[in-house]
Scaffold this active site. Structure first.
Site, PDB file in Angstrom:
ATOM      1  N   GLU A  62      -3.474   0.782   5.027  1.00  0.00           N
ATOM      2  CA  GLU A  62      -4.416   0.067   5.885  1.00  0.00           C
ATOM      3  C   GLU A  62      -4.127   0.330   7.363  1.00  0.00           C
ATOM      4  O   GLU A  62      -5.047   0.421   8.174  1.00  0.00           O
ATOM      5  CB  GLU A  62      -4.372  -1.431   5.587  1.00  0.00           C
ATOM      6  CG  GLU A  62      -4.925  -1.836   4.233  1.00  0.00           C
ATOM      7  CD  GLU A  62      -3.962  -1.558   3.083  1.00  0.00           C
ATOM      8  OE1 GLU A  62      -4.397  -1.541   1.920  1.00  0.00           O
ATOM      9  OE2 GLU A  62      -2.746  -1.335   3.353  1.00  0.00           O
ATOM     10  N   PRO A 272       6.367   9.224  -5.207  1.00  0.00           N
ATOM     11  CA  PRO A 272       6.065   7.914  -5.808  1.00  0.00           C
ATOM     12  C   PRO A 272       5.488   6.942  -4.784  1.00  0.00           C
ATOM     13  O   PRO A 272       5.919   6.918  -3.623  1.00  0.00           O
ATOM     14  CB  PRO A 272       7.428   7.443  -6.315  1.00  0.00           C
ATOM     15  CG  PRO A 272       8.244   8.690  -6.467  1.00  0.00           C
ATOM     16  CD  PRO A 272       7.771   9.606  -5.373  1.00  0.00           C
ATOM     17  N   GLU A 342      -6.455  12.092   1.982  1.00  0.00           N
ATOM     18  CA  GLU A 342      -5.245  12.691   2.554  1.00  0.00           C
ATOM     19  C   GLU A 342      -5.162  14.197   2.304  1.00  0.00           C
ATOM     20  O   GLU A 342      -4.893  14.961   3.248  1.00  0.00           O
ATOM     21  CB  GLU A 342      -4.002  11.965   2.035  1.00  0.00           C
ATOM     22  CG  GLU A 342      -3.794  10.621   2.691  1.00  0.00           C
ATOM     23  CD  GLU A 342      -2.486   9.948   2.303  1.00  0.00           C
ATOM     24  OE1 GLU A 342      -1.921   9.212   3.138  1.00  0.00           O
ATOM     25  OE2 GLU A 342      -2.037  10.161   1.155  1.00  0.00           O
TER      26      GLU A 342
END
Length: 446
Positions: A62, A272, A342
């Site tokens: 965010e 991860p 991304e």
């Protein structure tokens, strides 16, 4: 009635909530601040106050999404102080790295009455902006009581949360919360319809699009130093899987085992989602019989088929630049998906699984543009990755389509800022009756 019931249940649950937060390493720091035991004011060195804008972004993702908006607010209102609150440690780090000199970091108060009241009293915001439907009832009710405009930006409602709110019969509760909002700026028409169905005033709801498309577009040149720093050698093809969860890493390793025979120069990197899981991921890879390295402990002499585990913070988004193929996690398991943009912004073809409820619009756009492919198993992963590693032209074409899709969908940032500025003009302290009213000239549906 709802306010009394909510606070009664919340106070009874507070000891359990605190224990849960203490059990999560990434949420421990700042707990005193969040509980309202220590709220740091935002003051000039002279002790004077300037008008303050409060932006809330839960965690790293965010913060990344809202950074361009925060910078624009700073540019438009240089006489105001800005704070960005987060819940997690990764969020704090992102604020301090990306917004140094622009905004200060604070930990968001827990939604208990005393913590919320102390935070608002200390900070005295003139505007509150929050990202992606972080609806905290006490905070929003208290801001409304104090006539502080509250704006939801980049709002979305997943199918799961929307269905849950209907199942539990909480429509009147959510209506009482949503009616506290000055503006609801939503990502898609689906999100517009859902938040209105939950009780938001339709005159204050607008589709502005997804501000994640408006991240600065990076240059796509290869960075040899970054590539070497990630442990990838010249001539090797990097398969980068970001924000992965349990179950996805196993499927990716199984797919990689099939890929390395025809493509021995392929290297798999796993990042991860929760860095505290790294040791378990390393053990799983070793059990599968694969060579494994941690990014923080690289032996650059190691070559050949191997899995690199990205165990450092803040490198994933940039690392996609060096990938041949990108996979975005939270999609092969029922999480809902993470940031599909991304890899796309770097012109990389994007793989993702069937669970994309949190990023449904972006997934659909990638599929339509030919910049992404949906997979459902290790076999699918191996087949599609193998195809792109074999056919460089097809891989480049898909990557260019992904990047162009991002460019074609920019503009949400400007639309959001226009609406926020309209709200800002209507919230001057000298005109409290205007607070919360819709800025009609800029509220036309888009």
């Amino acid at each position: 009635m709802w306010r009394l019931l909510y606070n009664t249940l919340l106070i009874l649950a507070t000891p359990i909530i605190v224990c849960i937060l203490l059990a999560k390493k990434r949420c421990r720091r700042g707990l005193r601040d969040r509980l309202g035991l220590r709220i740091r004011p935002v003051l000039e060195p002279s002790g004077e106050r300037r008008p303050l804008i409060w932006i809330h972004a839960v965690s790293l993702g965010e913060v990344v999404a809202v950074t361009p908006l925060v910078k624009e607010l700073h540019r438009n209102h240089p006489d105001h102080r800005l704070i960005v609150s987060t819940v997690t440690e990764t969020g704090r780090e992102a604020v301090e790295q990306r917004l140094a000199g622009v905004a200060e970091h604070r930990y968001a108060p827990l939604d208990v009455p005393w913590a919320v009241s102390r935070a608002i009293a200390q900070w005295q915001p003139v505007l509150y902006v929050f990202v992606e439907t972080e609806l905290w009832p006490n905070l929003l009710w208290t801001l409304r009581d104090r006539q502080v405009p509250a704006v939801l930006v980049n709002g979305r409602l997943s199918s799961r949360s929307f269905a849950r709110q209907h199942v539990f019969g909480l429509m009147s509760f959510y209506r009482s919360v949503l009616r506290s909002l000055t503006l609801c700026l939503m990502q898609s028409e689906r999100d517009v319809q859902r938040i209105v169905a939950l009780g938001a005033d339709a005159d204050r709801v607008c589709r502005t699009g997804n501000i994640k498309f408006d991240q600065p577009m990076p240059a796509t040149a290869v960075d040899a130093s970054l590539r070497a720093g990630l442990g990838v050698h010249e001539g090797e093809s990097l398969i980068l899987a970001g924000s992965t969860h349990t179950g996805e890493e196993e499927a990716l390793v199984a797919a990689y085992r099939k890929i390395v025979t025809p493509h021995p120069n392929a290297v798999l990197m796993l990042a991860p989602r929760h860095i505290e899981r790294v040791a378990d991921v390393v053990t799983m890879i070793q059990t599968a019989g694969m060579t494994v390295q941690r990014r923080s402990r690289l032996d650059r002499a190691v070559t050949g088929p191997r899995v690199i585990v990205l165990d450092t913070r803040g490198e994933l988004a940039r690392a996609y630049c060096e990938a041949a193929v990108g996979f975005v996690g939270g999609t092969l398991v029922p999480v809902g998906g993470h940031n599909l943009l991304e890899p796309a912004v770097w012109g990389k073809p994007v793989l993702f699984g069937p669970y994309t409820d949190h990023c449904a619009e972006i997934a659909a756009l990638l599929l339509e543009a030919g910049g992404g492919v949906r997979v459902s198993s290790a076999d699918d992963l191996a087949r599609q990755i193998g195809h792109w590693l074999t056919d460089e032209t097809a891989r480049r074409r898909a990557g260019e389509a992904a990047r162009q899709m991002v460019l074609d969908n920019q503009g949400a940032l400007k639309r959001s800022l226009d609406l926020i500025e309209g709200c800002f003009r209507d919230s001057r302290p000298s005109s409290p009756s205007a607070v919360g009213q819709s800025p009609q000239p800029v509220m036309a549906r888009r």
